[in-house]
Scaffold this motif. Structure first.
Motif, PDB file in Angstrom:
ATOM      1  N   MET A  95      77.936  99.039   4.431  1.00 17.74           N
ATOM      2  CA  MET A  95      78.080  98.391   3.087  1.00 17.74           C
ATOM      3  C   MET A  95      79.381  97.526   3.261  1.00 17.74           C
ATOM      4  N   ALA A  96      79.765  96.307   2.608  1.00 14.53           N
ATOM      5  CA  ALA A  96      80.782  95.523   2.773  1.00 14.53           C
ATOM      6  C   ALA A  96      80.995  95.066   1.339  1.00 14.53           C
ATOM      7  N   ILE A  97      82.471  94.441   1.035  1.00 19.49           N
ATOM      8  CA  ILE A  97      82.771  93.846  -0.170  1.00 19.49           C
ATOM      9  C   ILE A  97      82.676  92.321   0.054  1.00 19.49           C
ATOM     10  N   LYS A  98      82.008  91.625  -0.682  1.00 19.30           N
ATOM     11  CA  LYS A  98      82.049  90.139  -0.565  1.00 19.30           C
ATOM     12  C   LYS A  98      82.559  89.425  -1.831  1.00 19.30           C
ATOM     13  N   VAL A  99      83.388  88.242  -1.599  1.00 21.42           N
ATOM     14  CA  VAL A  99      83.980  87.291  -2.706  1.00 21.42           C
ATOM     15  C   VAL A  99      82.982  86.413  -2.921  1.00 21.42           C
ATOM     16  N   LEU A 100      82.488  86.033  -4.222  1.00 15.27           N
ATOM     17  CA  LEU A 100      81.693  84.882  -4.288  1.00 15.27           C
ATOM     18  C   LEU A 100      82.307  83.667  -4.857  1.00 15.27           C
ATOM     19  N   SER A 101      82.380  82.677  -3.949  1.00 16.57           N
ATOM     20  CA  SER A 101      83.334  81.746  -3.869  1.00 16.57           C
ATOM     21  C   SER A 101      83.141  80.904  -5.090  1.00 16.57           C
ATOM     22  N   ASP A 102      81.763  80.704  -5.437  1.00 10.99           N
ATOM     23  CA  ASP A 102      81.751  79.825  -6.581  1.00 10.99           C
ATOM     24  C   ASP A 102      82.062  80.313  -7.875  1.00 10.99           C
ATOM     25  N   LYS A 103      82.243  81.798  -7.968  1.00  9.56           N
ATOM     26  CA  LYS A 103      82.721  82.502  -9.271  1.00  9.56           C
ATOM     27  C   LYS A 103      84.189  82.920  -9.187  1.00  9.56           C
ATOM     28  N   CYS A 104      84.936  82.846  -8.161  1.00  8.25           N
ATOM     29  CA  CYS A 104      86.161  83.381  -8.132  1.00  8.25           C
ATOM     30  C   CYS A 104      87.101  82.244  -8.489  1.00  8.25           C
ATOM     31  N   LYS A 105      88.109  82.757  -9.479  1.00  7.49           N
ATOM     32  CA  LYS A 105      89.110  81.719 -10.330  1.00  7.49           C
ATOM     33  C   LYS A 105      90.213  81.866  -9.751  1.00  7.49           C
ATOM     34  N   GLY A 106      90.758  82.744  -8.797  1.00  3.55           N
ATOM     35  CA  GLY A 106      92.067  82.904  -8.384  1.00  3.55           C
ATOM     36  C   GLY A 106      92.917  83.470  -9.225  1.00  3.55           C
ATOM     37  N   CYS A 107      92.321  84.453  -9.986  1.00 11.33           N
ATOM     38  CA  CYS A 107      93.184  85.047 -10.948  1.00 11.33           C
ATOM     39  C   CYS A 107      94.433  86.042 -10.411  1.00 11.33           C
ATOM     40  N   LYS A 108      93.874  86.722  -9.392  1.00 12.82           N
ATOM     41  CA  LYS A 108      94.754  87.780  -8.419  1.00 12.82           C
ATOM     42  C   LYS A 108      94.782  89.162  -9.030  1.00 12.82           C
ATOM     43  N   LEU A 109      93.698  89.355 -10.179  1.00 16.81           N
ATOM     44  CA  LEU A 109      93.649  90.643 -10.671  1.00 16.81           C
ATOM     45  C   LEU A 109      92.911  91.699  -9.502  1.00 16.81           C
ATOM     46  N   CYS A 110      92.172  91.025  -8.673  1.00 14.57           N
ATOM     47  CA  CYS A 110      91.503  91.970  -7.634  1.00 14.57           C
ATOM     48  C   CYS A 110      92.570  92.562  -6.762  1.00 14.57           C
ATOM     49  N   ILE A 111      93.885  91.657  -6.371  1.00 14.26           N
ATOM     50  CA  ILE A 111      94.690  91.929  -5.620  1.00 14.26           C
ATOM     51  C   ILE A 111      95.527  93.248  -6.092  1.00 14.26           C
ATOM     52  N   LYS A 112      96.015  93.043  -7.281  1.00 11.31           N
ATOM     53  CA  LYS A 112      96.687  94.277  -8.068  1.00 11.31           C
ATOM     54  C   LYS A 112      95.780  95.648  -7.827  1.00 11.31           C
ATOM     55  N   ALA A 113      94.443  95.491  -8.134  1.00 11.44           N
ATOM     56  CA  ALA A 113      93.720  96.348  -8.110  1.00 11.44           C
ATOM     57  C   ALA A 113      93.600  97.268  -6.724  1.00 11.44           C
ATOM     58  N   CYS A 114      93.817  96.406  -5.798  1.00 11.33           N
ATOM     59  CA  CYS A 114      93.314  97.063  -4.284  1.00 11.33           C
ATOM     60  C   CYS A 114      94.388  97.880  -4.031  1.00 11.33           C
ATOM     61  N   PRO A 115      94.044  99.080  -3.476  1.00 12.65           N
ATOM     62  CA  PRO A 115      95.184  99.966  -3.101  1.00 12.65           C
ATOM     63  C   PRO A 115      95.492  99.914  -1.575  1.00 12.65           C
ATOM     64  N   PHE A 116      94.847  99.024  -0.807  1.00 10.98           N
ATOM     65  CA  PHE A 116      94.850  99.050   0.704  1.00 10.98           C
ATOM     66  C   PHE A 116      95.487  97.696   1.268  1.00 10.98           C
ATOM     67  N   GLU A 117      95.788  96.735   0.064  1.00 15.24           N
ATOM     68  CA  GLU A 117      96.177  95.580   0.569  1.00 15.24           C
ATOM     69  C   GLU A 117      95.270  94.757   1.435  1.00 15.24           C
ATOM     70  N   ALA A 118      94.139  95.015   0.875  1.00 16.76           N
ATOM     71  CA  ALA A 118      92.823  94.462   1.711  1.00 16.76           C
ATOM     72  C   ALA A 118      92.296  93.129   1.297  1.00 16.76           C
ATOM     73  N   ILE A 119      93.093  92.314   0.346  1.00 14.44           N
ATOM     74  CA  ILE A 119      92.918  90.895  -0.339  1.00 14.44           C
ATOM     75  C   ILE A 119      93.898  89.998  -0.233  1.00 14.44           C
ATOM     76  N   ASP A 120      93.610  88.948   0.414  1.00 12.97           N
ATOM     77  CA  ASP A 120      94.531  87.907   0.435  1.00 12.97           C
ATOM     78  C   ASP A 120      94.170  86.658  -0.307  1.00 12.97           C
ATOM     79  N   MET A 121      94.911  85.626  -0.525  1.00 11.45           N
ATOM     80  CA  MET A 121      94.647  84.462  -1.025  1.00 11.45           C
ATOM     81  C   MET A 121      94.602  83.324  -0.438  1.00 11.45           C
ATOM     82  N   GLU A 122      93.579  82.770  -0.173  1.00 12.03           N
ATOM     83  CA  GLU A 122      93.561  81.331   0.661  1.00 12.03           C
ATOM     84  C   GLU A 122      93.438  80.382  -0.318  1.00 12.03           C
ATOM     85  N   GLY A 123      94.364  79.454  -0.695  1.00 12.73           N
ATOM     86  CA  GLY A 123      94.134  78.540  -1.671  1.00 12.73           C
ATOM     87  C   GLY A 123      94.316  79.061  -2.933  1.00 12.73           C
ATOM     88  N   LYS A 124      93.072  78.883  -3.663  1.00 14.80           N
ATOM     89  CA  LYS A 124      92.726  79.606  -4.959  1.00 14.80           C
ATOM     90  C   LYS A 124      91.303  80.882  -4.695  1.00 14.80           C
TER      91      LYS A 124
END
Length: 428
Positions: A1-30
């Motif tokens: 299994m894998a985690i996928k970000v849906l680009s058409d729905k992502c608003k760049g709010c960064k709440l997911c970054i705060k929730a990730c305990p492994f620093e596994a999410i980066d921001m590319e633009g928004k």
């Protein structure tokens, strides 16, 4: 299994970054992007208010098994000294590599700082190649640091088999490496084979294994990883046919070291690790050694173990005297540890330390299967027990039925007499 970000729905709010305990999410633009540190823990999914993150099945195709070659052994070292289990696994890796053939090599992987001198010892115990991973940040073991450099090296060089000792460090490191590589891991193996014929020869000696459907002439050279299951009442053989590397941990004292070849040499590959301080989430402030006596059961030539038959903790005073007399160390059964008579560091067995001394004295130990699993490969087993039907006598080379509080003092006395005779003879 894998985690996928849906680009058409992502608003760049960064709440997911705060929730990730492994620093596994980066921001590319928004747009949030999942990186290689992701463990699919799902913490980011409920944190996203826009339902822009979902869990999906891996879209990757089958692994190209032919791209993987050689047997790797994690040569665990502490403060510049190789652990004994590392040398045992190099010997086992040497045997497996020769069974596989096709120019397969056994390679020792040494991680740390200023440890190049350990390569010589690895060569002398059977390693064809040593991968040396050195950095100031690897001076002491950290889960994050060692996991990262091991995963990076395995991805680059693609070994077919990776073996680690089932030590405190090995048990922490192995599952993390396996998870990041999306491969399997078999823990606490007691037997490893790549040839079907070798496995059948072993299995036919154990009635819990059915080999009737196996063809001894099969060219299958996948790793057959055998380990005890259900408290040692069953031996399970596990294979990893679809992913690589095939990973196993092996308890200290289970495998045989290869005879040391003084002056042997081999290939040295220095790996430049891509590691930064930010990759390590923990900081070692100080290393405090325990003040209690350090017990080295895995290296002991003679072990004198006590069990429930001692009656109480005072019985270990006699066991200690016995061990000192014969030049051994003190071991114990789980029952004695659970009763609080002696520290867990002395425990021999499936939930303690697996040992393989030249002589093992079992004093007042009935012989529960979990204990036998940890000492039955000893060269000579001497059992002392009042119960003539105790299971320990079934594996013992020599059995003494009697009160250990009478038997052991007699052994000590006879030992003293023998020493006196030897001293007298040596003076003539």
């Amino acid at each position: 299994m894998a985690i996928k970000v849906l680009s058409d729905k992502c608003k760049g709010c960064k709440l997911c970054i705060k929730a990730c305990p492994f620093e596994a999410i980066d921001m590319e633009g928004k747009l949030a992007v999942i990186n290689e540190k992701c463990t699919a823990c799902n913490q980011c999914i409920p944190a996203c208010p826009f339902k822009a993150i979902e869990k999906t099945a891996e879209a990757e195709g089958p692994v190209d098994l032919s791209a993987y070659k050689h047997v790797w052994v994690y040569a665990e070292q502490r403060r510049g000294k190789l652990m004994n289990v590392a040398l045992e696994l190099i010997g086992e890796g040497h045997r497996l590599s020769r069974e596989i053939g096709d120019d397969t090599k056994v390679c020792a992987v040494v991680v740390g700082n200023k440890i190049e001198h350990l390569a010589k010892e690895c060569y002398e115990y059977g390693a064809d190649t040593v991968y040396l991973i050195e950095d100031d940040l690897l001076e002491n073991y950290t889960t994050d640091g060692y996991t990262k450099v091991m995963v990076d090296a395995i991805k680059k060089y693609k070994p077919e088999i990776v073996l680690l000792g089932a030590t405190h460090i090995g048990r922490d490191l192995a599952p993390r490496v396996a998870a990041r590589l999306n491969t399997g891991l078999t823990a606490d193996c007691t037997r490893l084979d790549v040839k079907v014929s070798s496995y059948i020869d072993y299995a036919n000696k154990n009635t819990t294994l059915d080999t009737s459907s196996l063809d001894p002439n099969s060219d299958d050279k996948g790793l057959k990883q055998t380990r005890p299951a259900f408290g040692g009442n069953l031996m399970a053989t596990i294979i990893c046919p679809k992913t690589r590397p095939q990973m196993s941990t092996v308890r200290p004292g289970v495998m045989q070291k290869k005879e040391k070849a003084e002056g042997a040499t081999g290939e040295l590959i220095k790996v430049n690790p891509a590691i930064q301080k930010s990759d390590i989430r923990t900081e070692i402030v100080d290393i405090v050694k325990s003040a209690k006596e350090i017990v080295s059961l895995t290296d002991a030539e003679i072990i004198c173990s006590g069990g429930r038959g001692l009656g109480d903790s005072s019985g270990f005073e006699m066991i200690k005297k016995f061990a000192d007399k014969v030049g051994g160390v003190v071991g114990s059964s789980r029952a004695a540890v659970d009763a609080g008579w002696i520290d867990h560091s002395h425990q021999v067995g499936q939930t303690g330390t697996t040992v393989k001394p030249r002589i093992y004295f079992a004093c007042g130990i009935s012989g529960a299967i979990q204990h036998l699993a940890g000492m039955q490969t000893s060269d000579i087993i001497v059992a002392i027990n009042k119960d003539p039907d105790a299971p320990i006598f079934e594996v013992a080379d020599y059995g003494i039925v009697g009160d250990l509080y009478k038997v052991i003092p007699q052994i000590i006395e006879e030992w003293d007499n023998a020493e006196s005779l030897f001293d007298a003879a040596s003076k003539k």
